[in-house]
Scaffold this active site. Sequence first.
Site, short mmCIF file in Angstrom:
data_model
loop_
_atom_site.label_atom_id
_atom_site.label_comp_id
_atom_site.label_asym_id
_atom_site.label_seq_id
_atom_site.Cartn_x
_atom_site.Cartn_y
_atom_site.Cartn_z
N CYS A 1 11.11 39.44 -17.99
CA CYS A 1 10.37 38.18 -17.98
C CYS A 1 10.82 37.37 -16.78
O CYS A 1 12.02 37.10 -16.64
CB CYS A 1 10.63 37.41 -19.28
SG CYS A 1 9.93 35.74 -19.32
N CYS B 1 4.39 37.79 -12.77
CA CYS B 1 4.61 37.65 -14.21
C CYS B 1 4.47 39.04 -14.80
O CYS B 1 3.54 39.78 -14.45
CB CYS B 1 3.59 36.69 -14.83
SG CYS B 1 3.60 36.63 -16.65
#
Length: 255
Positions: A65, A172
């Site tokens: 992440c 992302c």
Amino acid sequence: MDSGIGLLAAAAAVRRARPDADLVLSCDPDGMPWGPRTADDITARALACARAAAEREPDALIVACNTASVHALSVLRAELEPGLPVVGTVPAIKPAAATGGPVAVWATPATTGSPYQRRLIAEYADGAAVTEVPCHGLADAVESGEEAAVDAAVAAAAALTPPDVRAVVLGCTHYELVAERIRAAVRAPEPVLYGSADAVATQALRRIGVAPDPRAAPTGGLTVLAGGRPAELAAPARAYAEGRLLAASGAVRAG
């Protein structure tokens, strides 16, 4: 670990490199998305996910992440290393810029224009022209698996992407799950997409002294933790090739 199914890309990369690896996926569906939260809240939630995974005594922890890597990586390493190697995720700006540019960096609105991303660009872009592209709602759409919402968010970001880009950085981890849709939507001819999953998987194996072996026996299992609790692989995960690979290549252990 990740707030949601953004971890699928890195987990699938590990599975392809080591079909015999047992994988633990630790996520926080009650708290996702992490992006809009405060740094302290993100850190607390990342710690909870990491601690739940650490109870399974893994050889390494991948922080799959970007948001958690920005805000919590140092805290995670301070608590878990050296006993548990912690591998973070950084947008692949350096290899993308090596193409000579122009480069587009697709990221969440909270990350776009942030001091963190601007610092990475300044350090690694090496003079290449870089356009930061905010991808409104894309991570949420990927998480839900709603195809119309994904297509709308991808189209909106593509409209903000200059037509002459040669490389697109997927800033992302969720975006890697819809990489081909992004490639098709960007107006530039045959843009090269740069994700982080393969590099993160390679680094994790290197940290624990294990070589890739794609031909290893496919004996690896899969354990899913949601908010620290045993769970099944989320239904939207199976909408993506990475999720299907993980579900098919190892027994899913809900506990």
